[in-house]
Design an enzyme around this catalytic site. Structure first.
Site, PDB file in Angstrom:
ATOM      1  N   CYS A 258     -56.478 -42.584 -24.971  1.00 42.35           N
ATOM      2  CA  CYS A 258     -56.425 -41.124 -25.035  1.00 42.35           C
ATOM      3  C   CYS A 258     -57.602 -40.536 -25.811  1.00 42.35           C
ATOM      4  CB  CYS A 258     -55.113 -40.671 -25.678  1.00 42.35           C
ATOM      5  SG  CYS A 258     -53.683 -41.158 -24.729  1.00 42.35           S
TER       6      CYS A 258
ATOM      7  N   ASP B  25     -58.574 -40.889 -29.113  1.00 48.34           N
ATOM      8  CA  ASP B  25     -58.546 -40.891 -30.573  1.00 48.34           C
ATOM      9  C   ASP B  25     -57.486 -41.878 -31.039  1.00 48.34           C
ATOM     10  OD1 ASP B  25     -60.376 -38.734 -31.312  1.00 48.34           O
ATOM     11  OD2 ASP B  25     -58.909 -37.424 -30.371  1.00 48.34           O
TER      12      ASP B  25
ATOM     13  N   CYS C  10     -64.046 -38.934 -32.861  1.00 48.81           N
ATOM     14  CA  CYS C  10     -65.243 -38.127 -33.021  1.00 48.81           C
ATOM     15  C   CYS C  10     -65.515 -37.859 -34.517  1.00 48.81           C
ATOM     16  CB  CYS C  10     -65.039 -36.806 -32.302  1.00 48.81           C
ATOM     17  SG  CYS C  10     -63.584 -35.956 -32.924  1.00 48.81           S
TER      18      CYS C  10
ATOM     19  N   CYS D 260     -57.343 -33.468 -34.558  1.00 50.43           N
ATOM     20  CA  CYS D 260     -57.709 -34.561 -35.475  1.00 50.43           C
ATOM     21  C   CYS D 260     -56.938 -34.434 -36.794  1.00 50.43           C
ATOM     22  CB  CYS D 260     -59.212 -34.538 -35.756  1.00 50.43           C
ATOM     23  SG  CYS D 260     -60.199 -34.816 -34.294  1.00 50.43           S
TER      24      CYS D 260
END
Ligand code: FES
Length: 276
Positions: free
Chosen positions: A35, A37, A62, A106
């Site tokens: 997915c 992350d 990221c 995140c």
């Protein structure tokens, strides 16, 4: 190009607490590389005091995922596990001086890893996520997660849900279901921003709680053949019992969170709701 803060860029270039803890006392793993992350959080916890003495992470993601994970470890080191559980995804974003809204997922991943690690430390089983509860197949996002993140961050649009969970950001097949969830979640009225309230006496507070339950909460539950009974009010603790189809419902925990959110919004932001 995302508009990153200096703090976020600094923690991306020089992340803190990257790596592994040998024989950690707690491990929380969330996300999946498929997915896009994934985060593994490891904790060293003093078992006498339940204090987190070290925290390290490994992540696939990221710049925001790396900076968020760094921020999380900095925020929780030195805290007891109960204190650490008060750290929200908003705290992580604030620690970074803000994050692009498209990257808020995140910070949510960081909070989830923390919950998973502490559940692991406490020997609690992870929440079961059955196939039928997965709303977004592209990013494996469950209904429970969408409701929880929407409540905690006062999200009202599909676009916001995508920013915070990724759900809806792929093929788009799940968007109607996300819309239904949001409609159901905020069906009484859209969430209002916290406002100044005048101080209520105990009797006024109990009367207002009863009024909100009768007029705002029970009709919504009864529409789905569920129901609720107010058992007691002890200061800011509101004790309720789920009735009818709500009894034994796997979404009971989410229902209690929704009730708590509604009472905090309309009565007192200190209120906690528990099952009696
Ligand atoms: S199923 Fe959610 S974006 Fe594809």
């Amino acid at each position: 190009m995302w508009d990153y803060t200096d703090k976020l860029k600094e923690l991306f270039r020089n992340p803190k607490n990257v790596g592994e803890i040998e024989n950690p006392d707690a491990v929380g793993e969330v996300g999946s590389i498929v997915c896009g992350d994934a985060l593994k959080l490891m904790l060293r916890i003093d078992r006498e005091t339940n204090r987190i003495v070290d925290a390290k992470f490994q992540t696939f993601g990221c710049a925001s995922a790396i900076a968020s994970s760094s921020a999380l470890t900095e925020l929780i080191k030195g805290k007891t596990i109960d204190e650490a559980l008060t750290v929200t995804n908003k705290d992580i974003a604030e620690y970074l001086g803000g994050m692009p809204k498209e990257k808020m997922h995140c910070s949510v991943m960081g909070r989830e890893a923390l919950e998973a690690a502490i559940a692991n430390y406490r020997g609690e089983a992870p929440l079961p996520e059955t196939k039928e509860h997965i709303v977004c197949q592209c990013f494996e996002v469950s209904e429970e997660k969408i409701r929880k993140v929407a409540l905690e961050n006062r999200l009202t649009t599909v676009e916001e849900i995508t920013d915070y969970t990724k759900a809806g950001g792929g093929c788009g097949t799940c968007i109607p279901r996300i819309e239904d969830i949001l409609k159901d979640l905020w069906s009484v009225k859209p969430p209002e921003q916290p406002r100044e309230r005048k101080k209520l006496t105990n009797l006024q507070k109990i009367a207002l709680i009863q009024d909100v339950i009768e007029k705002e909460i029970r009709p919504v539950l009864q529409a789905d053949d569920g129901d609720l009974e107010l058992i007691d009010v002890d200061g800011s603790r509101v004790i309720v019992a789920l009735r009818a189809m709500c009894v034994g419902c796997p979404m009971g925990g989410i229902t209690l969170e929704s009730i708590e959110e509604k009472l905090r919004e309309l009565v007192d932001e200190e209120i906690t709701v528990e099952a009696g």
